[in-house]
Design an enzyme around this catalytic site. Structure first.
Site, PDB file in Angstrom:
ATOM      1  N   LYS A 184     -22.383 -16.600 -16.843  1.00  0.00           N
ATOM      2  CA  LYS A 184     -22.387 -17.894 -16.152  1.00  0.00           C
ATOM      3  C   LYS A 184     -23.257 -18.893 -16.917  1.00  0.00           C
ATOM      4  O   LYS A 184     -22.857 -20.017 -17.165  1.00  0.00           O
ATOM      5  CB  LYS A 184     -22.883 -17.710 -14.711  1.00  0.00           C
ATOM      6  N   GLU A 190     -29.550 -10.092 -22.621  1.00  0.00           N
ATOM      7  CA  GLU A 190     -28.792  -8.878 -22.950  1.00  0.00           C
ATOM      8  C   GLU A 190     -27.402  -9.224 -23.471  1.00  0.00           C
ATOM      9  O   GLU A 190     -26.920  -8.662 -24.463  1.00  0.00           O
ATOM     10  CB  GLU A 190     -28.624  -7.988 -21.701  1.00  0.00           C
ATOM     11  N   GLY A 242     -23.067 -15.732  -9.579  1.00  0.00           N
ATOM     12  CA  GLY A 242     -22.677 -14.621 -10.443  1.00  0.00           C
ATOM     13  C   GLY A 242     -22.133 -13.425  -9.674  1.00  0.00           C
ATOM     14  O   GLY A 242     -21.061 -12.900  -9.976  1.00  0.00           O
ATOM     15  N   ARG A 243     -22.847 -12.994  -8.630  1.00  0.00           N
ATOM     16  CA  ARG A 243     -22.430 -11.774  -7.913  1.00  0.00           C
ATOM     17  C   ARG A 243     -21.213 -11.998  -7.030  1.00  0.00           C
ATOM     18  O   ARG A 243     -20.665 -11.052  -6.480  1.00  0.00           O
ATOM     19  CB  ARG A 243     -23.610 -11.234  -7.102  1.00  0.00           C
ATOM     20  N   GLU A 328     -29.356  -8.492  -4.102  1.00  0.00           N
ATOM     21  CA  GLU A 328     -29.738  -9.705  -4.823  1.00  0.00           C
ATOM     22  C   GLU A 328     -29.608 -10.924  -3.895  1.00  0.00           C
ATOM     23  O   GLU A 328     -30.292 -11.916  -4.048  1.00  0.00           O
ATOM     24  CB  GLU A 328     -28.878  -9.895  -6.083  1.00  0.00           C
ATOM     25  N   HIS A 359     -22.311  17.401  -2.420  1.00  0.00           N
ATOM     26  CA  HIS A 359     -22.923  18.550  -3.090  1.00  0.00           C
ATOM     27  C   HIS A 359     -24.207  18.147  -3.786  1.00  0.00           C
ATOM     28  O   HIS A 359     -24.674  18.827  -4.696  1.00  0.00           O
ATOM     29  CB  HIS A 359     -21.922  19.144  -4.077  1.00  0.00           C
ATOM     30  N   LYS A 474     -37.775 -11.382 -16.438  1.00  0.00           N
ATOM     31  CA  LYS A 474     -37.124 -12.013 -17.596  1.00  0.00           C
ATOM     32  C   LYS A 474     -38.155 -12.756 -18.438  1.00  0.00           C
ATOM     33  O   LYS A 474     -38.152 -12.668 -19.659  1.00  0.00           O
ATOM     34  CB  LYS A 474     -36.078 -13.034 -17.123  1.00  0.00           C
TER      35      LYS A 474
HETATM   36  O1  F6P Z   1     -30.623 -11.704 -13.695  1.00  0.00           O
HETATM   37  C1  F6P Z   1     -29.786 -11.820 -12.592  1.00  0.00           C
HETATM   38  C2  F6P Z   1     -28.546 -12.576 -12.911  1.00  0.00           C
HETATM   39  O2  F6P Z   1     -28.832 -13.920 -12.995  1.00  0.00           O
HETATM   40  C3  F6P Z   1     -27.453 -12.295 -11.895  1.00  0.00           C
HETATM   41  O3  F6P Z   1     -27.561 -13.058 -10.778  1.00  0.00           O
HETATM   42  C4  F6P Z   1     -26.234 -12.557 -12.701  1.00  0.00           C
HETATM   43  O4  F6P Z   1     -25.106 -11.989 -12.106  1.00  0.00           O
HETATM   44  C5  F6P Z   1     -26.619 -11.909 -14.014  1.00  0.00           C
HETATM   45  O5  F6P Z   1     -27.984 -12.171 -14.146  1.00  0.00           O
HETATM   46  C6  F6P Z   1     -25.876 -12.404 -15.216  1.00  0.00           C
HETATM   47  O6  F6P Z   1     -26.057 -13.756 -15.422  1.00  0.00           O
HETATM   48  P1  F6P Z   1     -25.108 -14.564 -16.377  1.00  0.00           P
HETATM   49  O7  F6P Z   1     -23.720 -14.458 -15.844  1.00  0.00           O
HETATM   50  O8  F6P Z   1     -25.612 -15.967 -16.377  1.00  0.00           O
HETATM   51  O9  F6P Z   1     -25.203 -13.946 -17.739  1.00  0.00           O
END
Ligand code: F6P
Length: 509
Positions: A184, A190, A242-243, A328, A359, A474
């Site tokens: 987003k 990452e 995002g979620r 979240e 199990h 972060k």
């Molecule tokens: O660190 C949390 C977050 O901001 C989530 O809310 C989001 O889904 C994820 O990181 C990824 O963010 P982005 O889509 O901006 O890379």
């Protein structure tokens, strides 16, 4: 309105006290009660009769919801009012799953691109690089809809642990691999690191990165700056969190896997759930009643965890998705005005697919003193991609196990002579079933869990649409990223952090 200011909350406490003597054995044969504690929407059925509650409990939860004006709050949500107060944004993911939205420029461009990828026989592997909401939703849905998969193979890489990307790329050919960078913000550490690794992998093999990358983002200018061609960038609105984003362009990998028609069926299922939640009075409203139970267990019974066990192997990532959605969204300690709350909010959402879970940790769920309420999810039939009778019979065994567990949790079994074989019973489960996990049914189920989250957030009076809790870690990672030796450590870090950096081999820094 804060939960503790809700006039029905105190009555719910009193009601809970009045239920203290209730044993499942006393009510287990009562079919009128079972029916009064059951909810449904078409073939989606929710049986709440294995909770130690009575129909009046749901009546009171409906009153609780009405007193907090949940229908008004949902109306404001659907009308596009600013519900994400800290970020001053509306919440728009429901509008991405309307028929009108699909005729918009961006969804049409996405469908054309998806068809191109699906039809391009030179493409063997598609790798989605994203994390959190840019990974969990599309990955879970792609797995869940495996029997409908007729496009190229899709992989999902999220972790900055290089082994995640490496293990995918070691079996891929650069010329035949397409990357979708989903972010987003297009700044997530990452994702950007993995995207850079992927680009280097292509370049090293002599491939021009241009035609091998697409991007899904709400910050198209950043994707362009990074080097993705404009016609390969798919946008979505800032108001889609995002979620909550798998319904938007973030669903591109799903669309590539199953095709536009099925992707639209997924959206239609979700849209029908939106309509149900929006127009159904609280007592019959699936999301509101399930949200009421979240509050009942968290704030009346003080249960800190809530389990979601899907008896559907292809839904094995469902709980991870629901975990982000709920935790979240609602793992907060201040209300929507920023005032500290004097009650707990989101429980820990956890779980695994059945029957494997039986199990493993089900031992504790059956016999440990602390009780964890559960949702048990089970499709009545497998998706008809295997017609072989023996496979059908295995599905029956799966269902029987789901049912047996729900019964065992509720009924227990007295054994005074051998305490280690004693099962107390009275362990609550919501039993959720539907005909088969088709795209439509899946969309409806996911939207249900989204709305459970949103309705609980309304009841707790938290902002379910921001996530500032992820920021501190972060920024600490950012501060640490330029550290080359322990003596370089910024002052804010502890002796433990310094000791760990000292332990790192020189080539790790
Ligand atoms: O660190 C949390 C977050 O901001 C989530 O809310 C989001 O889904 C994820 O990181 C990824 O963010 P982005 O889509 O901006 O890379």
């Amino acid at each position: 309105m804060r939960l503790t200011d809700n006039p029905v909350f105190a009555r719910l406490h009193d009601h809970h006290k009045s239920l203290r003597g209730l044993r499942f054995d006393d009510v287990k044969d009562n079919s009128a009660r079972q029916q009064a504690l059951s909810l449904s929407l078409d073939d989606l059925a929710i049986d709440l009769s294995r909770h130690l509650i009575q129909p009046e409990t749901l009546d009171l939860l409906a009153e609780l919801a009405d007193a907090a004006d949940l229908s008004g709050q949902f109306e404001a949500l659907f009308a596009g009012e600013v519900m994400n107060v800290t970020e001053q944004r509306p919440v728009l993911h429901m509008s991405a799953r309307t028929a009108e939205a699909l005729s918009g420029d961006e969804p049409r461009k996405m469908a054309i691109f998806s068809d191109v990828l699906r039809g391009d026989k030179s493409i063997k592997d598609i790798v989605n690089i994203g994390i959190g909401g840019s990974d969990l939703g599309p990955a879970m849905v792609t797995k869940a809809l495996a029997p409908f998969h007729d496009g190229p193979k899709i992989h999902f890489v999220s972790n900055v642990d290089p082994s995640h990307l490496y293990d995918v790329l070691k079996n891929a050919t650069p010329e035949r691999t397409q990357f979708i960078v989903t972010s987003k913000t297009f700044t997530t550490q990452e994702t950007m690191k993995n995207a850079a690794l992927a680009r280097a992998w292509l370049t090293k093999a002599g491939c021009s990165a241009d035609r091998h990358f697409a991007a899904v983002t709400a910050a198209p200018e950043k994707a362009e700056e990074w080097g993705v061609e404009r016609d390969r960038i798919f946008g979505f609105a800032d108001g889609i969190g995002g979620r909550y984003s798998l319904w938007s362009a973030v669903g591109l990998p799903i669309m590539v896997a199953v095709g536009t028609k099925r992707f639209y069926e997924l959206l239609k299922g979700a849209h029908d759930m939106d309509n149900h939640v929006r127009s159904t009075p609280a007592r019959d409203n699936l999301a509101i009643m399930m949200a009421g139970l979240r509050i009942y267990y968290r704030n009346i019974e003080n249960r800190s965890a809530y389990g979601i066990m899907a008896y559907d192997q292809r839904l094995s990532d469902f709980t991870r998705w629901a975990q982000q959605t709920e935790m979240e969204s609602n793992g907060k300690s201040v209300d929507r005005k920023g005032k500290r709350l004097d009650y707990f909010t989101s429980p820990i959402i956890w779980g695994e697919a059945g029957t494997g879970a039986q199990h493993s940790f089900f031992q504790a769920l059956h016999q440990e003193a602390d009780i964890c309420p559960l949702d048990i999810l089970a499709p009545l039939q497998p998706v008809p991609d295997y017609r072989d009778e023996s496979f059908q019979q295995s599905h029956k065994m799966l269902l029987i196990n789901a049912l047996a567990q729900a019964e065992a949790f509720a009924q227990g079994q007295v054994n005074d002579k051998e305490p280690h074989r004693h099962f107390e019973g009275g362990r609550p489960t919501s039993f959720i079933s539907w005909r088969a996990t088709t795209p439509y049914a899946l969309g409806r189920l996911l939207a249900l869990y989204e709305h459970i989250t949103i309705a609980s957030g309304f009841l707790w009076d938290v902002n379910s649409f921001d996530q500032f809790g992820v920021e501190l870690g972060k920024s600490m990672a950012h501060a640490l990223s330029s550290v080359n030796e322990a003596d370089d450590m910024p002052e804010q870090f502890s002796a433990a952090a310094k000791a760990f950096i000292k332990r790192l081999p020189k080539d790790a820094l």
